[in-house]
Motif scaffolding. Structure first.
Motif, short mmCIF file in Angstrom:
data_model
loop_
_atom_site.label_atom_id
_atom_site.label_comp_id
_atom_site.label_asym_id
_atom_site.label_seq_id
_atom_site.Cartn_x
_atom_site.Cartn_y
_atom_site.Cartn_z
N HIS A 144 35.15 8.54 -15.41
CA HIS A 144 35.71 9.38 -14.34
C HIS A 144 34.66 10.28 -13.69
N GLY A 145 33.45 10.32 -14.25
CA GLY A 145 32.42 11.20 -13.70
C GLY A 145 32.72 12.67 -13.93
N LEU A 146 33.28 13.00 -15.08
CA LEU A 146 33.66 14.39 -15.35
C LEU A 146 32.45 15.24 -15.72
N ALA A 147 32.48 16.47 -15.26
CA ALA A 147 31.45 17.44 -15.62
C ALA A 147 31.73 17.96 -17.03
N GLU A 148 30.76 18.64 -17.59
CA GLU A 148 30.90 19.15 -18.96
C GLU A 148 32.10 20.09 -19.11
N CYS A 149 32.42 20.84 -18.07
CA CYS A 149 33.53 21.80 -18.14
C CYS A 149 34.89 21.17 -17.82
N GLU A 150 34.91 19.86 -17.59
CA GLU A 150 36.15 19.19 -17.20
C GLU A 150 36.68 18.31 -18.33
N HIS A 151 38.01 18.21 -18.40
CA HIS A 151 38.61 17.25 -19.32
C HIS A 151 39.89 16.71 -18.71
N LEU A 152 40.16 15.50 -19.09
CA LEU A 152 41.28 14.75 -18.56
C LEU A 152 42.58 15.17 -19.24
N LEU A 153 43.63 15.38 -18.43
CA LEU A 153 44.95 15.68 -18.98
C LEU A 153 45.82 14.44 -19.04
N GLY A 154 45.43 13.40 -18.36
CA GLY A 154 46.20 12.16 -18.33
C GLY A 154 46.20 11.58 -16.94
N TRP A 155 47.01 10.53 -16.76
CA TRP A 155 47.08 9.83 -15.48
C TRP A 155 48.53 9.71 -15.04
N LEU A 156 48.74 9.87 -13.76
CA LEU A 156 50.03 9.50 -13.18
C LEU A 156 49.90 8.04 -12.76
N TYR A 157 50.70 7.18 -13.35
CA TYR A 157 50.76 5.78 -12.93
C TYR A 157 51.76 5.73 -11.79
N VAL A 158 51.33 5.25 -10.63
CA VAL A 158 52.14 5.31 -9.42
C VAL A 158 52.27 3.93 -8.79
N GLY A 159 53.46 3.61 -8.36
CA GLY A 159 53.70 2.35 -7.65
C GLY A 159 55.06 2.36 -6.99
N GLY A 160 55.40 1.24 -6.41
CA GLY A 160 56.70 1.12 -5.76
C GLY A 160 57.81 1.03 -6.80
N ARG A 161 59.02 1.31 -6.33
CA ARG A 161 60.19 1.23 -7.19
C ARG A 161 60.92 -0.09 -6.96
N SER A 162 61.40 -0.63 -8.03
CA SER A 162 62.24 -1.82 -7.97
C SER A 162 63.63 -1.42 -8.45
N ALA A 163 64.65 -1.72 -7.65
CA ALA A 163 66.02 -1.37 -8.03
C ALA A 163 66.39 -2.00 -9.37
N ALA A 164 65.85 -3.17 -9.65
CA ALA A 164 66.16 -3.86 -10.90
C ALA A 164 65.59 -3.14 -12.11
N ASP A 165 64.53 -2.36 -11.91
CA ASP A 165 63.88 -1.67 -13.02
C ASP A 165 64.17 -0.18 -13.06
N ARG A 166 65.24 0.27 -12.37
CA ARG A 166 65.55 1.70 -12.33
C ARG A 166 65.77 2.24 -13.75
N PRO A 167 65.03 3.27 -14.13
CA PRO A 167 65.19 3.84 -15.47
C PRO A 167 66.59 4.44 -15.65
N GLN A 168 67.05 4.41 -16.86
CA GLN A 168 68.34 5.01 -17.18
C GLN A 168 68.27 6.53 -17.04
N ARG A 169 69.43 7.12 -16.84
CA ARG A 169 69.51 8.58 -16.79
C ARG A 169 69.05 9.14 -18.14
N ARG A 170 68.33 10.22 -18.08
CA ARG A 170 67.85 10.84 -19.32
C ARG A 170 69.03 11.33 -20.16
N THR A 171 68.82 11.41 -21.45
CA THR A 171 69.86 11.92 -22.34
C THR A 171 70.10 13.39 -22.06
#
Length: 183
Positions: A144-171
Motif C-alpha cells: 500500500h506504500g504506507l509511511a511509518e506512522c500509518e497503519h491499515l484498518l481494513g478494506w471496504l470491498y465495493v461492487g454492484g448489488r445483485s437482487a439475488a444476493d441481497r443479505p438477510q436483515r440483521r438479527t
C-alpha cells in the motif's frame, strides 16, 4: 424519524457483489462527505487508497507472503481481494500531537471508514468492511506504500448489488443490553 437513521438501519454488509463499481470521481465525492467526521485539531489523520485491477492481485500476493502459506492455501488467500472490483483501504495516519492521542486519531480514521461505508451503501453499492490477521503485516503495508506512522484498518470491498444476493436483515439489536444512563 429521519433519512440518516433510515439509511443506517437499512445498511447491510454485502459479501457478494457484481463487477460494477463507482468511478474514482464518484468515490471521491463520497470520501469528501465522509471526511466531515469529528476530527480534533483538524489533523485529518487518515487516508483512503482505491485498489482496482492489478492492485488487487498485488494485494493478494502480499497477503500470501504475509501468511507464509504455500501452494493451494496461498493461492486461496491471494484470491480474496478479487471478490470485489474495488477495494478501498482505510488508513490511519497517526502523528504525535500534544492534545490528540493516537487512539483518537485512529478513531477519526475508523469514523471516516464507517461513514464511507454508509455513504456507499446509501448510494446503491454493495459494501463489506474486511480485515484479517495480515492487515498490519509489513508486506501488506509495503504493498500500500504506507509511511511509518500509518497503519491499515481494513478494506471496504465495493461492487454492484445483485437482487439475488441481497443479505438477510440483521438479527435484533442488543443495544438495550449495552446502554446505560447516568445522572
Amino acid at each position: 424519524m429521519g433519512a440518516t437513521r433510515d439509511a443506517v438501519l437499512a445498511r447491510r454488509s454485502w459479501p457478494k457483489v457484481t463487477d460494477a463499481a463507482p468511478t474514482d470521481t464518484e468515490l471521491l465525492e463520497l470520501v469528501e462527505a465522509a471526511a466531515t467526521v469529528p476530527d480534533h485539531a483538524a489533523l485529518a489523520p487518515w487516508r483512503v487508497i482505491a485498489l482496482r485491477g492489478d492492485a488487487r492481485l498485488r494485494l493478494g500476493r502480499a497477503l500470501a507472503e504475509a501468511s507464509g502459506f504455500e501452494g493451494a492455501a496461498a493461492d486461496k488467500l491471494a484470491a480474496k481481494p478479487l471478490r470485489a472490483p474495488l477495494l478501498v483501504a482505510i488508513v490511519a495516519a497517526v502523528h504525535a500531537h500534544p492534545k490528540v492521542p493516537a487512539w483518537e486519531q485512529e478513531a477519526c480514521a475508523a469514523g471516516v471508514g464507517h461513514a464511507l461505508a454508509l455513504l456507499l451503501d446509501d448510494a446503491g453499492w454493495g459494501v463489506m468492511w474486511r480485515t484479517g490477521p495480515f492487515t498490519r503485516h509489513p508486506a501488506v503495508a509495503r504493498m500500500h506504500g504506507l509511511a511509518e506512522c500509518e497503519h491499515l484498518l481494513g478494506w471496504l470491498y465495493v461492487g454492484g448489488r445483485s437482487a439475488a444476493d441481497r443479505p438477510q436483515r440483521r438479527t435484533a439489536s442488543r443495544a438495550a443490553d449495552r446502554f446505560r444512563a447516568l445522572d
